[in-house]
Write a protein that holds these residues in place. Structure first.
Motif, short mmCIF file in Angstrom:
data_model
loop_
_atom_site.label_atom_id
_atom_site.label_comp_id
_atom_site.label_asym_id
_atom_site.label_seq_id
_atom_site.Cartn_x
_atom_site.Cartn_y
_atom_site.Cartn_z
N ALA A 1 0.83 -1.21 0.00
CA ALA A 1 0.00 0.00 0.00
C ALA A 1 0.86 1.26 0.00
O ALA A 1 0.42 2.32 -0.46
N ALA A 2 2.09 1.17 0.50
CA ALA A 2 2.95 2.34 0.60
C ALA A 2 3.58 2.69 -0.75
O ALA A 2 3.57 3.86 -1.17
N CYS A 3 4.14 1.70 -1.45
CA CYS A 3 4.86 2.00 -2.69
C CYS A 3 4.19 1.40 -3.94
O CYS A 3 4.56 1.74 -5.05
N GLY A 4 3.24 0.49 -3.78
CA GLY A 4 2.52 -0.07 -4.92
C GLY A 4 3.25 -1.17 -5.65
O GLY A 4 2.87 -1.51 -6.77
N ARG B 1 7.87 -5.36 -9.18
CA ARG B 1 7.49 -4.35 -10.16
C ARG B 1 6.31 -3.56 -9.63
O ARG B 1 5.55 -4.03 -8.77
N GLU B 2 6.13 -2.36 -10.15
CA GLU B 2 5.05 -1.49 -9.70
C GLU B 2 3.75 -1.89 -10.38
O GLU B 2 3.66 -1.92 -11.59
N VAL B 3 2.73 -2.16 -9.58
CA VAL B 3 1.44 -2.57 -10.12
C VAL B 3 0.35 -1.56 -9.79
O VAL B 3 -0.71 -1.55 -10.42
N ILE B 4 0.59 -0.69 -8.80
CA ILE B 4 -0.38 0.33 -8.41
C ILE B 4 0.33 1.68 -8.40
O ILE B 4 1.39 1.83 -7.80
N ALA B 5 -0.26 2.64 -9.09
CA ALA B 5 0.31 4.00 -9.06
C ALA B 5 -0.06 4.64 -7.73
O ALA B 5 -1.23 4.66 -7.35
N THR B 6 0.92 5.16 -7.01
CA THR B 6 0.67 5.76 -5.71
C THR B 6 0.57 7.28 -5.85
O THR B 6 1.01 7.87 -6.83
N ALA B 7 0.01 7.94 -4.85
CA ALA B 7 -0.19 9.39 -4.87
C ALA B 7 1.13 10.14 -4.68
O ALA B 7 1.21 11.32 -4.98
N ALA B 8 2.16 9.47 -4.19
CA ALA B 8 3.44 10.13 -3.94
C ALA B 8 4.14 10.51 -5.26
O ALA B 8 4.99 11.38 -5.28
#
Length: 62
Positions: free
Chosen positions: A46-49, A54-61
């Motif tokens: 949930a913090a980095c996605g 690999r990145e699977v969720i784009a985060t708000a950061a």
């Protein structure tokens, strides 16, 4: 017909039903390989996605 000869006491009934409590195991928590935050297994962080390196969720950061 199967009819009980005597009534089952509350203690005996509750002791029989309580056997399932021993079968449950606590939830395991692992650390994210990228940000080292605690994450449940087989779920994206949930913090980095990230999931599986690999990145699977784009985060708000970002």
């Amino acid at each position: 017909m199967g009819v009980p000869k005597k009534r089952t006491s509350k203690m005996r009934r509750d002791r029989r039903r309580a056997g399932n409590n021993n079968l449950r195991t606590p939830v395991q928590v692992i650390k994210c390989s990228k940000c080292k935050e605690p994450v449940m297994p087989h779920r994206a962080c949930a913090a980095c996605g990230n999931y599986g390196g690999r990145e699977v969720i784009a985060t708000a950061a970002e």
